[in-house]
Design a protein around this motif. Structure first.
Motif, PDB file in Angstrom:
ATOM      1  N   MET A 169      -4.703  -5.818  -4.972  1.00 22.49           N
ATOM      2  CA  MET A 169      -3.734  -4.852  -5.157  1.00 22.49           C
ATOM      3  C   MET A 169      -2.858  -4.287  -3.872  1.00 22.49           C
ATOM      4  O   MET A 169      -3.202  -5.027  -2.587  1.00 22.49           O
ATOM      5  N   ASN A 170      -1.754  -3.868  -3.961  1.00 22.82           N
ATOM      6  CA  ASN A 170      -0.964  -3.447  -3.083  1.00 22.82           C
ATOM      7  C   ASN A 170      -1.270  -1.896  -2.808  1.00 22.82           C
ATOM      8  O   ASN A 170      -1.223  -0.972  -3.618  1.00 22.82           O
ATOM      9  N   SER A 171      -2.173  -1.890  -1.725  1.00 23.45           N
ATOM     10  CA  SER A 171      -3.018  -0.584  -1.759  1.00 23.45           C
ATOM     11  C   SER A 171      -2.475   0.306  -0.834  1.00 23.45           C
ATOM     12  O   SER A 171      -2.948   1.595  -0.421  1.00 23.45           O
ATOM     13  N   GLY A 172      -1.219   0.133  -0.054  1.00 26.78           N
ATOM     14  CA  GLY A 172      -0.554   0.918   0.848  1.00 26.78           C
ATOM     15  C   GLY A 172       0.013   2.401   0.134  1.00 26.78           C
ATOM     16  O   GLY A 172       0.406   2.294  -1.198  1.00 26.78           O
ATOM     17  N   ASP A 173      -0.404   3.639   0.658  1.00 24.16           N
ATOM     18  CA  ASP A 173       0.398   4.854   0.110  1.00 24.16           C
ATOM     19  C   ASP A 173       1.078   5.506   0.875  1.00 24.16           C
ATOM     20  O   ASP A 173       1.700   6.448   0.651  1.00 24.16           O
ATOM     21  N   ASP A 174       1.465   5.366   2.255  1.00 24.74           N
ATOM     22  CA  ASP A 174       2.220   5.995   2.997  1.00 24.74           C
ATOM     23  C   ASP A 174       3.435   5.352   3.363  1.00 24.74           C
ATOM     24  O   ASP A 174       3.545   4.265   3.854  1.00 24.74           O
ATOM     25  N   ILE A 175       4.626   6.119   2.775  1.00 22.74           N
ATOM     26  CA  ILE A 175       5.797   5.557   2.817  1.00 22.74           C
ATOM     27  C   ILE A 175       6.681   6.323   3.797  1.00 22.74           C
ATOM     28  O   ILE A 175       6.874   7.481   3.543  1.00 22.74           O
ATOM     29  N   ALA A 176       7.384   5.560   4.387  1.00 27.40           N
ATOM     30  CA  ALA A 176       8.682   6.120   5.319  1.00 27.40           C
ATOM     31  C   ALA A 176       9.876   5.349   5.058  1.00 27.40           C
ATOM     32  O   ALA A 176       9.748   3.966   5.309  1.00 27.40           O
ATOM     33  N   GLY A 177      11.093   5.855   4.702  1.00 28.81           N
ATOM     34  CA  GLY A 177      12.438   5.001   4.583  1.00 28.81           C
ATOM     35  C   GLY A 177      13.302   5.598   3.980  1.00 28.81           C
ATOM     36  O   GLY A 177      13.450   6.754   4.476  1.00 28.81           O
TER      37      GLY A 177
END
Length: 361
Positions: free
Chosen positions: A51-59
């Motif tokens: 899976m794409n397990s990342g959850d912290d987004i900044a952009g």
């Protein structure tokens, strides 16, 4: 777009995927920096799913759904992606619900912003949704409220300290190890805050905790935030919490917490509650309220953004891992091995092979 898929053995495949399209209440963000958390390696390993397990987004906002009114393309934002759902942050474009997305000021770097969403919200839910009786930051207490924070140098523990400071919750009994110098920068010794070193061993730590508790107003302690929830942490805390009024909240679901005496009220802080509206304390059922954890998340994320803008809230220290998405595998292995202390690993998407450099504000 490029997307990183974490395998159960923590090998990371970088694949080409379609840019996601937002649903009515969603925001699609062009990711400048992705954060990371221990759950990013735990989820693929435990579930045995890639899976794409990342959850912290900044952009920067790329596209919004038709019901979204707070955000528009080009806005600088941070966001918490819904765990286990498609569109995670280990990609050039990621998806979040509008209520877990918040504006970030121009002076806040994307690296700092990426350190906030999951960890800061975990701390907020633990303090204000799981404990009964702690004051919210905009209504700080004027009376002493002792609080134990175990794992104070972790991102969750550090955010718990920052929020407790805003709520004027003191004295804080903070437990840490290698990150003690960092924790020293967060506490208020003039209000009775102290730090204890868990590396001295469980027996010594219990003795030190008992001594600290004996010195707090009233000589007892009713609240403990266990931001580690393993390695004998909750067993140690249970030896000093008051057995009539004691409350402990833990952060790892599915563990055996039977070592905690039944007389101590225990809850598990699950940050996904801001998406699923899982209310483990049954507040809504007990009161018939139409509001709950999703509304709490909406308010607190905007509170974080306001604090960043006004300077009374800040992110966690970060370490930029070289290689963008290509650095995720090594970073997750380091997280698994416990190498991170008082730092968040973050990834600049523009450093990924085949990704164009980000050129706007």
């Amino acid at each position: 777009m490029k997307e990183a898929i974490v395998q159960p053995d923590l090998k990371v495949d970088i694949v080409d995927s379609e840019i996601p399209v937002p649903k009515d209440d969603e925001v699609v963000t062009k990711v400048v920096v992705s954060g990371s958390n221990p759950k990013d390696w735990k989820r693929p390993v435990v579930s045995k799913q890639a899976m794409n397990s990342g959850d912290d987004i900044a952009g920067v906002v790329h596209q919004v759904g038709r019901n979204v009114y707070e955000f528009k393309p080009g806005d600088r934002v941070a966001a918490f992606h819904q765990m286990m759902a498609p569109g995670g942050s280990f990609a050039e474009y990621a998806v979040s619900w509008a209520h877990t997305t918040f504006h970030i000021p121009n002076h806040t770097s994307f690296e700092e912003a990426a350190s906030i969403p999951l960890a800061a919200m975990t701390a907020a839910i633990g303090l204000y949704q799981r404990f009964e009786g702690l004051p919210l930051p905009w209504h700080p207490t004027t009376k002493p409220i002792p609080l134990i924070i175990y794992g104070a140098a972790s991102a969750v523990g550090a955010y718990a300290i920052k929020l407790a400071q805003l709520s004027n919750i003191h004295p804080l009994i903070c437990i840490a190890g290698r990150g003690i110098p960092f924790v020293e920068s967060l506490i208020s010794p003039d209000k009775g805050d102290i730090i204890l070193d868990y590396r001295s061993g469980s027996e010594k730590l219990v003795t030190d905790l008992k001594s600290a508790v004996s010195k707090v107003p009233g000589g007892k302690i009713s609240y403990a935030f266990d931001a580690i929830s393993e390695h004998n942490s909750f067993q140690t805390i249970s030896q000093v919490l008051d057995h009539e009024t004691g409350q402990i909240t833990l952060v790892l679901p599915g563990k055996d917490y039977s070592a905690i005496p039944a007389s101590i009220a225990q809850t598990t802080t699950f940050v996904g509650a801001v998406h699923a509206d899982v209310d483990q304390q049954q507040f809504q059922k007990a009161t018939g309220s139409k509001t709950g954890n999703t509304d709490f998340g909406y308010v607190m994320f905007r509170f974080f953004g306001r604090g960043l803008a006004e300077g009374w809230f800040s992110g966690h220290p970060t370490e930029v891992v070289a290689g963008g998405l290509g650095g995720i595998g090594g970073a997750l292995k380091d997280l698994k091995e416990g190498k991170a202390s008082a730092v968040k690993y973050v990834f600049r998407l523009e450093e990924t092979e085949g990704v164009e450099r980000y050129r706007t504000n």
